[in-house]
Design a protein around this motif. Structure first.
Motif, PDB file in Angstrom:
ATOM      1  N   ALA A 162     -54.788 -31.438 -14.105  1.00  0.00           N
ATOM      2  CA  ALA A 162     -55.017 -32.121 -13.014  1.00  0.00           C
ATOM      3  C   ALA A 162     -53.517 -32.981 -12.579  1.00  0.00           C
ATOM      4  O   ALA A 162     -53.435 -33.067 -11.515  1.00  0.00           O
ATOM      5  N   GLN A 163     -53.102 -33.515 -13.679  1.00  0.00           N
ATOM      6  CA  GLN A 163     -51.636 -34.267 -13.512  1.00  0.00           C
ATOM      7  C   GLN A 163     -50.658 -33.432 -12.906  1.00  0.00           C
ATOM      8  O   GLN A 163     -49.908 -33.586 -11.959  1.00  0.00           O
ATOM      9  N   SER A 164     -50.674 -32.123 -13.603  1.00  0.00           N
ATOM     10  CA  SER A 164     -49.567 -31.174 -12.956  1.00  0.00           C
ATOM     11  C   SER A 164     -49.843 -30.923 -11.395  1.00  0.00           C
ATOM     12  O   SER A 164     -49.121 -30.739 -10.525  1.00  0.00           O
ATOM     13  N   ALA A 165     -51.280 -30.634 -10.950  1.00  0.00           N
ATOM     14  CA  ALA A 165     -51.604 -30.347  -9.627  1.00  0.00           C
ATOM     15  C   ALA A 165     -51.091 -31.694  -8.661  1.00  0.00           C
ATOM     16  O   ALA A 165     -50.651 -31.295  -7.738  1.00  0.00           O
ATOM     17  N   ILE A 204     -51.051 -38.565  -4.358  1.00  0.00           N
ATOM     18  CA  ILE A 204     -51.884 -37.393  -4.484  1.00  0.00           C
ATOM     19  C   ILE A 204     -52.679 -37.607  -5.619  1.00  0.00           C
ATOM     20  O   ILE A 204     -52.142 -38.015  -6.696  1.00  0.00           O
ATOM     21  N   THR A 205     -54.231 -37.790  -5.514  1.00  0.00           N
ATOM     22  CA  THR A 205     -54.996 -37.885  -6.527  1.00  0.00           C
ATOM     23  C   THR A 205     -56.091 -36.755  -6.767  1.00  0.00           C
ATOM     24  O   THR A 205     -56.637 -36.068  -5.664  1.00  0.00           O
ATOM     25  N   ASP A 226     -65.604 -36.724 -16.480  1.00  0.00           N
ATOM     26  CA  ASP A 226     -64.566 -36.857 -15.506  1.00  0.00           C
ATOM     27  C   ASP A 226     -63.346 -36.891 -15.858  1.00  0.00           C
ATOM     28  O   ASP A 226     -62.929 -37.639 -16.800  1.00  0.00           O
ATOM     29  N   VAL A 227     -62.609 -36.433 -14.995  1.00  0.00           N
ATOM     30  CA  VAL A 227     -61.000 -36.736 -15.077  1.00  0.00           C
ATOM     31  C   VAL A 227     -60.390 -37.088 -13.692  1.00  0.00           C
ATOM     32  O   VAL A 227     -60.847 -36.284 -12.737  1.00  0.00           O
ATOM     33  N   THR A 228     -59.557 -37.876 -13.609  1.00  0.00           N
ATOM     34  CA  THR A 228     -58.833 -38.094 -12.501  1.00  0.00           C
ATOM     35  C   THR A 228     -57.540 -38.558 -12.841  1.00  0.00           C
ATOM     36  O   THR A 228     -57.197 -39.396 -13.613  1.00  0.00           O
ATOM     37  N   GLN A 229     -56.779 -37.963 -12.129  1.00  0.00           N
ATOM     38  CA  GLN A 229     -55.103 -38.141 -12.439  1.00  0.00           C
ATOM     39  C   GLN A 229     -54.577 -38.175 -10.869  1.00  0.00           C
ATOM     40  O   GLN A 229     -55.054 -37.666  -9.982  1.00  0.00           O
TER      41      GLN A 229
END
Length: 137
Positions: free
Chosen positions: A53-56, A106-107, A122-125
């Motif tokens: 998610a962080q890379s995206a 961008i989230t 859940d993951v939020t980056q």
């Protein structure tokens, strides 16, 4: 010989009989080892999903911060990245925001694949960066 003596002898005889103890110990130990193994795998899945998610989000912010690009370009780039590499982030959603015209964020939000039914992680980056602007020298 009284009843008390017979009960005492019988109890002593049971204490010295340890047949089947190894099976019980193995069954308990096997459950503990499996629990530790699945926990380690689940922690690995969680951190992998966070990294994807962080890379995206980084890919999206790099696309959106270029001169002439729009926040929609960053969202599209992040979604493309997740389509290729985001198998561990399920139901991912990508959004963009900017605190000003000079900043883009961008989230990426999604859930992690789990081994335990009913467990929901859940993951939020997010990633943010200044946008490129043309200035006269």
């Amino acid at each position: 010989m009284g009843i008390r003596e017979r009960i005492t002898r019988r109890l002593r005889g049971l204490r010295s009989d340890d047949r089947g103890v190894g099976s019980v110990e193995f069954a308990i130990l096997a459950v503990v080892v499996m629990l530790l193994t699945f926990t380690a795998i689940q922690v690995g899945l969680y951190y992998h999903a966070r990294k994807v998610a962080q890379s995206a989000a980084r890919q999206g912010v790099e696309a959106a911060r270029q001169f002439g690009a729009t926040p929609g370009d960053g969202v599209a780039q992040a979604q493309d990245f997740l389509a290729k590499f985001g198998g561990s982030v399920q139901g991912a959603s990508v959004s963009s925001s900017g605190s000003s015209a000079a900043q883009i964020r961008i989230t990426v939000h999604g859930s992690v694949a789990t081994l335990v039914p009913g467990l929901h992680l859940d993951v939020t980056q997010y990633a943010d960066a200044p946008t490129e602007v043309w200035t006269a020298p």
